[in-house]
Design a protein around this motif. Sequence first.
Motif, mmCIF file in Angstrom:
data_model
loop_
_atom_site.group_PDB
_atom_site.id
_atom_site.type_symbol
_atom_site.label_atom_id
_atom_site.label_comp_id
_atom_site.label_asym_id
_atom_site.label_seq_id
_atom_site.Cartn_x
_atom_site.Cartn_y
_atom_site.Cartn_z
ATOM 1 N N GLY A 106 6.040 -6.128 0.723
ATOM 2 C CA GLY A 106 4.650 -5.399 1.269
ATOM 3 C C GLY A 106 4.770 -6.032 2.604
ATOM 4 O O GLY A 106 5.578 -6.420 3.562
ATOM 5 N N ILE A 107 3.477 -6.009 2.920
ATOM 6 C CA ILE A 107 3.114 -6.309 4.440
ATOM 7 C C ILE A 107 3.063 -7.831 4.901
ATOM 8 O O ILE A 107 3.345 -8.105 6.261
ATOM 9 C CB ILE A 107 1.707 -5.882 4.769
ATOM 10 C CG1 ILE A 107 0.594 -6.813 3.765
ATOM 11 C CG2 ILE A 107 1.478 -4.581 4.337
ATOM 12 C CD1 ILE A 107 -0.943 -6.497 4.064
ATOM 13 N N PRO A 143 0.723 -1.296 -0.141
ATOM 14 C CA PRO A 143 0.169 -0.116 0.025
ATOM 15 C C PRO A 143 0.801 1.286 0.043
ATOM 16 O O PRO A 143 0.331 2.592 -0.298
ATOM 17 C CB PRO A 143 -0.845 0.005 1.404
ATOM 18 C CG PRO A 143 -0.053 -1.024 2.027
ATOM 19 C CD PRO A 143 0.704 -2.100 1.207
ATOM 20 N N ASN A 144 2.022 1.348 0.608
ATOM 21 C CA ASN A 144 3.079 2.431 0.638
ATOM 22 C C ASN A 144 3.974 2.264 -0.644
ATOM 23 O O ASN A 144 4.835 3.017 -0.558
ATOM 24 C CB ASN A 144 3.475 2.450 1.819
ATOM 25 C CG ASN A 144 2.616 2.547 2.910
ATOM 26 O OD1 ASN A 144 1.640 3.238 2.690
ATOM 27 N ND2 ASN A 144 2.882 1.986 4.085
ATOM 28 N N GLY A 145 3.782 1.489 -1.625
ATOM 29 C CA GLY A 145 4.774 1.156 -2.763
ATOM 30 C C GLY A 145 5.963 0.369 -2.223
ATOM 31 O O GLY A 145 5.950 -0.290 -1.282
ATOM 32 N N GLY A 146 6.939 -0.010 -3.197
ATOM 33 C CA GLY A 146 7.901 -0.921 -2.787
ATOM 34 C C GLY A 146 8.394 -1.644 -4.123
ATOM 35 O O GLY A 146 8.472 -0.867 -5.105
ATOM 36 N N VAL A 147 9.250 -2.720 -4.079
ATOM 37 C CA VAL A 147 9.835 -3.254 -5.176
ATOM 38 C C VAL A 147 8.939 -4.762 -5.760
ATOM 39 O O VAL A 147 8.799 -5.350 -4.598
ATOM 40 C CB VAL A 147 11.196 -3.698 -4.842
ATOM 41 C CG1 VAL A 147 11.694 -4.202 -6.144
ATOM 42 C CG2 VAL A 147 12.062 -2.483 -4.588
ATOM 43 N N ALA A 190 5.435 -7.880 7.556
ATOM 44 C CA ALA A 190 6.342 -6.779 7.340
ATOM 45 C C ALA A 190 7.571 -7.063 6.624
ATOM 46 O O ALA A 190 8.265 -5.919 6.271
ATOM 47 C CB ALA A 190 6.763 -6.242 8.794
ATOM 48 N N GLN A 191 7.527 -8.133 6.106
ATOM 49 C CA GLN A 191 8.877 -8.231 5.177
ATOM 50 C C GLN A 191 8.705 -8.599 3.804
ATOM 51 O O GLN A 191 9.526 -8.581 2.834
ATOM 52 C CB GLN A 191 9.826 -9.431 5.922
ATOM 53 C CG GLN A 191 10.421 -8.877 7.279
ATOM 54 C CD GLN A 191 11.256 -10.127 7.640
ATOM 55 O OE1 GLN A 191 12.046 -10.685 6.920
ATOM 56 N NE2 GLN A 191 11.515 -10.021 9.010
ATOM 57 N N GLY A 192 7.323 -9.034 3.284
ATOM 58 C CA GLY A 192 7.018 -9.251 2.218
ATOM 59 C C GLY A 192 6.591 -10.749 1.852
ATOM 60 O O GLY A 192 6.831 -11.527 2.841
ATOM 61 N N THR A 193 6.245 -10.799 0.558
ATOM 62 C CA THR A 193 5.988 -12.365 0.154
ATOM 63 C C THR A 193 6.395 -12.797 -1.180
ATOM 64 O O THR A 193 6.469 -11.972 -1.916
ATOM 65 C CB THR A 193 4.349 -12.381 0.178
ATOM 66 O OG1 THR A 193 4.050 -12.110 1.491
ATOM 67 C CG2 THR A 193 3.689 -13.824 -0.328
#
Length: 851
Positions: A651-652, A627-631, A700-703
């Motif tokens: 992401g989350i 939701p806040n952007g990322g890679v 909090a580290q991604g998937t």
Amino acid sequence: MERLFKGLAAVMNSSTARSSTPDRLLGTVLEETLRAIDGAVLGWICLTRGLAGALHWSSVTAVPQDSVYLAIVRHIDKEIPAPAAIACADCACRRFLTGDGPPPTYTVIDHCPHLTLFEPSIGGHACVPLFAQDRPIGVLSLAKAGSAPFSPVERLFLQTVAGQLSAVLENAVLMGETRARLKETQTLLEVSRSVNSTLDLQEAVRRIARAVARVLSADTAGAYLLNSDGGQLLPFAGYHLPTALLDRLKWTPIPVKGFQFVEEALSAKAAVYTSDTARDSRVDHPVFRAFTCKSALFVPMLAKHTVVGGLFTIWWTKEHHFAQEEVRLVDAIARQTAVAIENAKLFEEVHTYAQAAKASEEKYRLLAEHVRDIIYALDADGRFTYVNPGIEAILGYAPNELTDRDFIDILTPASRHHVLEIFAKAAEGTDPFNFYELDMVKRADAVSVPFEIGMLTTRDAAGRVTGWHGIARDLTERKRLEQQLLRTERLRGLGELASGVAHNFNNVLGAILGRAQILRRVARDVEAQRGLETIEKAALDGANMVRRLQRFTRQQPEEEFFPVDLNQVVKDVLAITEAKWKDEANLDGKTIEVATSYGRIAPIMGNISELREVLTNLIINAVEAMPNGGVLTVKTEEVDGWVCASVSDTGIGMSEEVKSRIFDPFFTTKGIKGTGLGLNVSYGIIKGHRGEVTVQSQLAQGTTVSIRLPITSESAAPSQSKQASVATPGHILVIDDDEMVRELLSELLRTVGHTVVQAGGGREGLRLFQQASFDLVLTDLGMPECTGWEVASAIKRTAPRTPVALITGWALTLDRTKLKEAGVDLVLNKPFQVAEVMALVAEGLDLRDKI
């Protein structure tokens, strides 16, 4: 005198001999008494009928219909006469025994008590009463020859003999009563064992009938059940049925109305019996006359004061005289049988388990020990007083460790509150029996288990709560089946929706695909060509999704796999989803960076549209997880004979619980925005490609979602596009209620030189067909008022040589023979490509000369 003493000693010795039978004892007493008294020639003993019933001596069986009878007779030098009734109604002895007069005095009478005892030489006799527990039980009589009197010593001797004999008879009465009680107890135990030793109700009742027949020495016993309207007693189980009457007894119901014998019993809810059916008008009924018997007993079976049937006991040839004790015994057995029958019915009806718990805990313990449900009892404070072993298999508690423990200790907090409300209502007297859903916790891991619980409040005579009985049934499996049914219903609804929507989607996709292909032919700008190519791919993927929806509803067979370059699939998907990860993200004020890593990979066998759908779902999920952007990272590689593709985000992430359920149908973390089918469908696609899907994620580290597809040795040349044949221009009728499709077809056909007439529906098309001659008819299948099938049939009846092509968004699987029978020569499925339309038209025009 010496003679009397010797006689008295002989009498006492004979009365104390345990080995003597009753008839031998009485005979010995009379014989010794006759020898002891001078001039005595005849002795006899009279007994009351009630005494014979208590003694159960065959030798002293009372003469029917006579309350006082001659039990035994001895003559000093003649044969022993048979016992018989007392003939003289005015005998003082008889009046005493029947309660109509005082005990007789020692007197000489001038008559004989029975004709068979008549002896001219006998003048008179002395009578001595016999007592047992202060009640008269008989008379000892002795007669002398002629008019010889009885001396005071002889009279004292007779009194002493009578006292000794009374004691013997009293002991015999007590022993008889003891034997009777013992027999009753044994019979009740046998009945109890019959009820509890088998779950076959009919066999249990047959054993009860056997016990009744044996205790009453009856010939036959049988149980009948009252039918639903209470008009008939239906045979249910019996014992010792005569072979000649077996079929009739098994299949003949007993009517209640008009059969006085049965009607009286059911009305009074009490036993009725007759010793002689020939002299009892109550049994004068056609059904009973068909089964001739001598004596009969009928006892209603009562359950909670309600008649459920009755026990019939029959003596076919011998007359039976009934004692109140045996009638009461059979009445108790009948009531116990009725309870067993009712409990068996309740057991078969699952929702009434709790009512069965009202019965005695001991009586139904065997049943409780073997059911899979939890049966329990609580005291007035809500503590366990009993719980069956079923609780250990479900929750892990041993029954003994729950004794005296609070019921609410094994409940969840919400269920505790509910139970406390139930207890409060019970204290107020407002607790009707009902079923509740409560959650209990397992002993080992505190996992909650849903239960359906029926609780019955028990009260004392004053109405105060004394406790609760209940049954708890594990609902885990039922809940699972309910959820499965709910999912099945949702899937069925989705299938019905897919079935209906697929046709409309195919119309829309057909228009998009056709227009995009027409524009690609005339467009010169490179960017426009690239955009139209993307639109064409998206439309083709959409068409493939529709086909999969149709396969989902079993309207279309599976498709074949072809070689697919997974790198190209990834590039296509990134282009298709660019609006999501780039344009929408920028509008939301966030930036998503896309990183790709394309490895050197071999082609895999698959469906390119389905694989594009899988990667599209994974990329969209990854974008929505940031939701806040990322890679966003997409990577392909070949590892040990597998082609792998992974989609990663920063992401989350997901919890372990969410990760374990992401492939479940209808599970979603997006609320009302999500359907819960995207990943489930993707999982199914990869499994259909014989591949694997794995998920790695941390909060909090991604998937990272990875797919692996096998590399096979199969190879196939790229499918060649169907080349449109060059067809001679023809006059073509196009019938379709969708204007976009109709216009598209018309434009395509006109561009290659055909003349086209359009019709917006089946009826209009038939009207235009009657007005002109056409070389080919293209008609849609699903149209209001008049379907494509009806159009084809009507055209073939009018012009059988005119080819008809059916255009449809539905997936048809009919063979050519059935299509011909319906008047259809060709089928074109939507969405169609330009080349497919041209090829079908050329084939259709070519058919004119072959039909």
